[in-house]
Motif scaffolding. Structure first.
Motif, PDB file in Angstrom:
ATOM      1  N   THR A  66       0.850  -1.193   0.000  1.00 41.15           N
ATOM      2  CA  THR A  66       0.000   0.000   0.000  1.00 41.15           C
ATOM      3  C   THR A  66       0.881   1.237   0.000  1.00 41.15           C
ATOM      4  OG1 THR A  66      -1.966   1.026   0.984  1.00 41.15           O
ATOM      5  CG2 THR A  66      -0.245   0.336   2.494  1.00 41.15           C
ATOM      6  N   VAL A  67       0.237   2.373  -0.152  1.00 42.66           N
ATOM      7  CA  VAL A  67       0.920   3.664  -0.255  1.00 42.66           C
ATOM      8  C   VAL A  67       0.607   4.507   0.969  1.00 42.66           C
ATOM      9  CG1 VAL A  67       1.029   5.823  -1.545  1.00 42.66           C
ATOM     10  CG2 VAL A  67       0.907   3.661  -2.760  1.00 42.66           C
ATOM     11  N   TYR A 125      -7.410   0.875  -6.642  1.00 42.88           N
ATOM     12  CA  TYR A 125      -7.723   2.127  -5.970  1.00 42.88           C
ATOM     13  C   TYR A 125      -8.870   1.879  -4.999  1.00 42.88           C
ATOM     14  CZ  TYR A 125      -4.576   4.451  -9.120  1.00 42.88           C
ATOM     15  OH  TYR A 125      -3.450   4.833  -9.791  1.00 42.88           O
ATOM     16  N   PHE A 178      -4.309   1.475  -3.168  1.00 46.33           N
ATOM     17  CA  PHE A 178      -4.151   2.939  -3.145  1.00 46.33           C
ATOM     18  C   PHE A 178      -5.399   3.564  -2.562  1.00 46.33           C
ATOM     19  CE2 PHE A 178      -0.329   2.777  -5.297  1.00 46.33           C
ATOM     20  CZ  PHE A 178       0.102   3.996  -5.773  1.00 46.33           C
ATOM     21  N   GLU A 179      -5.299   4.354  -1.579  1.00 47.97           N
ATOM     22  CA  GLU A 179      -4.161   4.527  -0.708  1.00 47.97           C
ATOM     23  C   GLU A 179      -4.548   4.082   0.685  1.00 47.97           C
ATOM     24  OE1 GLU A 179      -2.383   8.313  -0.467  1.00 47.97           O
ATOM     25  OE2 GLU A 179      -2.168   8.610  -2.613  1.00 47.97           O
TER      26      GLU A 179
END
Length: 519
Positions: A52-53, A343, A370-371
């Motif tokens: 993940t971000v 997403y 994301f995210e």
């Protein structure tokens, strides 16, 4: 000599906002979150590679998650969901989100939130804490961006300090963005990449080409007279007479960005600690005026790729439902592994689960969500958890002496049993989930190992367990049991992983785990 031995198993997740309960049905003694606390929990061997971000600025915007407390809160939530790799946004738009020493870099400062990345070294905190949690952490760097989404938002001062390096559009107007044709600009970007990997112990670098900056970078750019003259001299073709998406003309313009990528590859290979280099891009466009994926893959610039695909505009940023098979075919054209990005900002969690299932069925084994902000805000950490956590585990302790007996505090996420690791497998204690039990061990001669078995219902709100322990010698000194080094996991499809920060309990889940996303 009397040796006192403590091992404490506690629930990793709770149904609501969970800290471990200090209430005990037996003795009321609170659990001791000491500086020796280490948390462990099992993950399935065949679980997808979950990533993940982290854009800490997005977390900070609504939840004031800045500095060390914010970094630890965010990473704890991510780790407890079974995600093992994070991409940390190190450059957002044209702003560095860390105290950079690169000349002309704009360091993020936000007066409305008092976030000053010159003062708060958030990557330093994030790297150190992620490694304590047993996680990998990559630096995330969008090299094409000099602003984010629209002019004036996180705009780099490099743009205005170096107008002589601006690109031109097909109409001959300034594009408002520097061109990678200029070595000075490529060196500036390379300096940022080098600083990220030498100033911090990142485990990898993600170059994000999906974000192209503002005002824009497109096939309409790259019409500098010097670029056009060089192309005509090399090919005999006048780019003014070609379509803007002509493959040769695209490839020539992308070759200047390729010089930057090549320099990053060489820089990484020269480090004492080389790390993987990942490219994130839209698979619909393997060739544009700014990247040439097949050529870069042939030259071995990248170690892996990530497909960033947007769904229909009315469904938010969710990956398209019907394209997983198509993307696996695209992935097979590349020589390196591919991560499929989903997403998680869209309004329907059912769509996210369904699309992840389709990606796994198509053959992807690595997925990125994301995210992390949307996983938290929309209460979707249950999705990666349902993919990563097993429904039971067996954990064996190191062999220790406890001639004077000992005490074991158990608070398990599932039905549990504690036995001796011996041929007869004597049961020492057993109990039910979601309660805190204190077990007094009898004195035993010689060295003994204990086995803790946990079985978790498929309908439970949680899956996982944790352990903390220490031993006290005859002089009163206390030594920690390092669970990551001395404990082993047994059983099918289970890997023992260590997470946790001394003195900080794990954060709980906010919603019930749904098994719908499981492969």
């Amino acid at each position: 000599m009397r040796l006192r031995f403590w091992i404490s198993f506690l629930m990793l997740f709770s149904l609501l906002a969970g800290v471990v309960s200090a209430e005990s049905p037996r003795d009321g003694e609170p659990f001791d979150w000491s500086e020796q606390t280490c948390v462990i929990w099992p993950l399935k061997n065949d679980a997808p590679d979950l990533q993940t971000v982290i854009s800490l600025g997005d977390w900070f915007r609504l939840h004031a998650m800045s500095g060390r407390p914010g970094v630890r809160f965010v990473l704890n939530n991510i780790a407890l969901s079974g995600i093992r790799t994070v991409w940390f946004r190190s450059v957002g738009g044209g702003w560095a989100t860390y105290p950079s020493d690169v000349r002309d870099v704009t360091i993020r400062r936000a007066a409305d939130t008092a976030m000053n990345c010159q003062v708060i070294d958030q990557p330093k905190e994030a790297v150190a804490f992620a490694h304590k949690l047993g996680m990998k952490i990559y630096a995330w760097f969008p090299p094409l961006e000099e602003a984010h989404a629209w002019p004036g938002n996180s705009r780099s001062r490099y743009v205005d300090l170096h107008r002589d390096q601006w690109d031109k559009t097909i109409e001959g107007y300034p594009s408002g963005m520097p061109s990678f044709f200029f070595k000075q600009y490529r060196d500036y970007k390379l300096a940022i990449a080098r600083e990220l990997l030498t100033k911090y112990d990142f485990d990898g670098l993600v170059l994000d080409f999906e974000r192209q900056g503002a005002p824009y970078r497109s096939d309409k750019c790259g019409y500098l007279p010097r670029i056009m003259d060089a192309f005509q001299a090399e090919t005999g073709k006048d780019p003014r007479a070609l379509r803007q998406d002509d493959p040769d003309w695209r490839r020539f313009r992308a070759s200047h960005v390729g010089k930057f990528v090549q320099s990053v590859r060489k820089m990484i290979d020269s480090l004492d600690r080389p790390v993987p280099l990942m490219m994130m891009y839209p698979p619909d466009d393997p060739l544009t005026a700014h990247w040439d994926v097949m050529e870069w893959d042939r030259k071995g610039y990248f170690d892996s790729y990530a497909f960033a695909t947007h769904g229909p505009s009315n469904e938010g940023w969710e990956s398209p439902t019907d394209q997983a098979d198509r993307w696996i075919l695209e992935a097979k054209k590349l020589r390196r592994p591919v991560t499929l990005i989903y997403y998680s900002a869209g309004p329907k969690i059912e769509n996210l689960r369904h699309r992840i299932r389709q990606g796994l069925q198509a053959g992807f084994t690595s997925i990125a969500l994301f995210e992390s902000t949307h996983l938290f805000w929309n209460r979707r950490f249950c999705v990666p958890l349902s993919l990563a956590a097993p429904y039971g585990a067996m954990i064996r302790s190191p062999e220790l002496d406890f001639p004077g007996g000992g005490r074991i505090v158990v608070s398990s996420a599932g039905k549990w049993r504690l036995t001796l690791d011996a041929p007869d497998g004597k049961i020492l204690a057993q109990g039910k989930p979601h309660r805190r039990d204190v077990v007094e061990l009898p004195p035993m001669k010689g060295k003994h190992a204990l086995v803790f078995t946990c079985e978790i219902s498929r309908n439970a709100s949680t899956a996982g367990l944790a352990a903390e322990g220490w031993a006290v010698d005859s002089q009163g000194g206390r030594r920690a049991i390092h669970t990551d080094a001395s404990w082993t996991a047994k059983g099918k499809n289970v890997t023992l992983t260590t997470i946790g920060q001394p003195g900080i309990p794990p954060f709980g889940m906010e919603t019930q785990v749904d098994q719908g996303g499981e492969k």
